[in-house]
Design a protein around this motif. Sequence first.
Motif, PDB file in Angstrom:
ATOM      1  N   PHE A  80       0.836  -1.194   0.000  1.00 42.58           N
ATOM      2  CA  PHE A  80       0.000   0.000   0.000  1.00 42.58           C
ATOM      3  C   PHE A  80       0.873   1.247   0.000  1.00 42.58           C
ATOM      4  O   PHE A  80       1.869   1.317   0.733  1.00 42.58           O
ATOM      5  N   ILE A  81       0.482   2.219  -0.828  1.00 47.23           N
ATOM      6  CA  ILE A  81       1.205   3.480  -0.952  1.00 47.23           C
ATOM      7  C   ILE A  81       0.260   4.617  -0.580  1.00 47.23           C
ATOM      8  O   ILE A  81      -0.900   4.642  -1.016  1.00 47.23           O
ATOM      9  N   ASP A  82       0.759   5.540   0.223  1.00 49.69           N
ATOM     10  CA  ASP A  82      -0.028   6.723   0.563  1.00 49.69           C
ATOM     11  C   ASP A  82      -0.408   7.431  -0.745  1.00 49.69           C
ATOM     12  O   ASP A  82       0.461   7.657  -1.592  1.00 49.69           O
ATOM     13  N   PRO A  83      -1.688   7.785  -0.918  1.00 47.35           N
ATOM     14  CA  PRO A  83      -2.116   8.424  -2.185  1.00 47.35           C
ATOM     15  C   PRO A  83      -1.316   9.679  -2.540  1.00 47.35           C
ATOM     16  O   PRO A  83      -1.118   9.965  -3.719  1.00 47.35           O
ATOM     17  N   ASP A  84      -0.838  10.417  -1.547  1.00 47.63           N
ATOM     18  CA  ASP A  84      -0.037  11.620  -1.817  1.00 47.63           C
ATOM     19  C   ASP A  84       1.344  11.299  -2.376  1.00 47.63           C
ATOM     20  O   ASP A  84       2.052  12.185  -2.825  1.00 47.63           O
ATOM     21  N   HIS A  85       1.731  10.027  -2.345  1.00 39.28           N
ATOM     22  CA  HIS A  85       3.073   9.628  -2.784  1.00 39.28           C
ATOM     23  C   HIS A  85       3.040   8.624  -3.936  1.00 39.28           C
ATOM     24  O   HIS A  85       4.070   8.029  -4.268  1.00 39.28           O
ATOM     25  N   ARG A  86       1.869   8.453  -4.524  1.00 35.82           N
ATOM     26  CA  ARG A  86       1.777   7.532  -5.660  1.00 35.82           C
ATOM     27  C   ARG A  86       2.496   8.124  -6.863  1.00 35.82           C
ATOM     28  O   ARG A  86       2.639   9.331  -6.993  1.00 35.82           O
ATOM     29  N   GLY A  87       2.963   7.245  -7.737  1.00 34.68           N
ATOM     30  CA  GLY A  87       3.624   7.707  -8.958  1.00 34.68           C
ATOM     31  C   GLY A  87       5.080   8.084  -8.765  1.00 34.68           C
ATOM     32  O   GLY A  87       5.700   8.641  -9.667  1.00 34.68           O
ATOM     33  N   GLN A  88       5.651   7.784  -7.599  1.00 32.37           N
ATOM     34  CA  GLN A  88       7.048   8.127  -7.322  1.00 32.37           C
ATOM     35  C   GLN A  88       7.960   6.906  -7.351  1.00 32.37           C
ATOM     36  O   GLN A  88       9.132   6.996  -6.995  1.00 32.37           O
ATOM     37  N   GLY A  89       7.412   5.762  -7.729  1.00 34.16           N
ATOM     38  CA  GLY A  89       8.224   4.553  -7.799  1.00 34.16           C
ATOM     39  C   GLY A  89       8.312   3.783  -6.496  1.00 34.16           C
ATOM     40  O   GLY A  89       9.071   2.818  -6.393  1.00 34.16           O
ATOM     41  N   LEU A  90       7.539   4.177  -5.485  1.00 36.88           N
ATOM     42  CA  LEU A  90       7.624   3.513  -4.183  1.00 36.88           C
ATOM     43  C   LEU A  90       7.090   2.085  -4.234  1.00 36.88           C
ATOM     44  O   LEU A  90       7.679   1.176  -3.638  1.00 36.88           O
ATOM     45  N   GLY A  91       5.984   1.890  -4.935  1.00 35.08           N
ATOM     46  CA  GLY A  91       5.430   0.538  -5.056  1.00 35.08           C
ATOM     47  C   GLY A  91       6.417  -0.393  -5.729  1.00 35.08           C
ATOM     48  O   GLY A  91       6.626  -1.526  -5.292  1.00 35.08           O
ATOM     49  N   LYS A  92       7.043   0.097  -6.781  1.00 40.24           N
ATOM     50  CA  LYS A  92       8.037  -0.698  -7.497  1.00 40.24           C
ATOM     51  C   LYS A  92       9.235  -0.995  -6.606  1.00 40.24           C
ATOM     52  O   LYS A  92       9.766  -2.103  -6.607  1.00 40.24           O
TER      53      LYS A  92
END
Length: 157
Positions: A80-92
């Motif tokens: 799970f990724i905080d919505p404010d930090h999505r798209g920054q490559g954290l999930g990957k």
Amino acid sequence: MRQHSVIYTPKQSDYEELTRVWEASVRATHDFLPDSYIELLKNLVLTRYLDAVMLICTKDSRQRITGFAGVAAGKIEMLFIDPDHRGQGLGKQLLRYALEHLNADELDVNEQNPQALGFYFKQGFEVIGRSEHDGMGQPYPLLHMRLRQGQQLARNG
């Protein structure tokens, strides 16, 4: 893209913050779940589920948790990724760490969550099975996925 370079191991004292990230992420991506079910799951995340997995997380410059994953028995049980930090490559980044360091190459994803499904397909996962119900026996189908044989986790984009 700002990449968090460090993977942290959260402590039990971080469980409230992990649960906050879980709830924010679920509310942003699981619009098919009723509020009452989210509240039920949120309590289980805090009191049972976090203790059942090996946890890893990312943090921002203020040391606030921005995303987390939980692994048990070779399976990614949560990501799970905080919505404010999505798209920054954290999930990957969390996924790559789970694959490379925690030997996890399987996961389940809600069939009704197209964003997550697309993410996992892009990372080299394939569907290997399907369940009509989630782990609580509710009618939210799960797709069982595994990293394709010989597949390296996508390193670009």
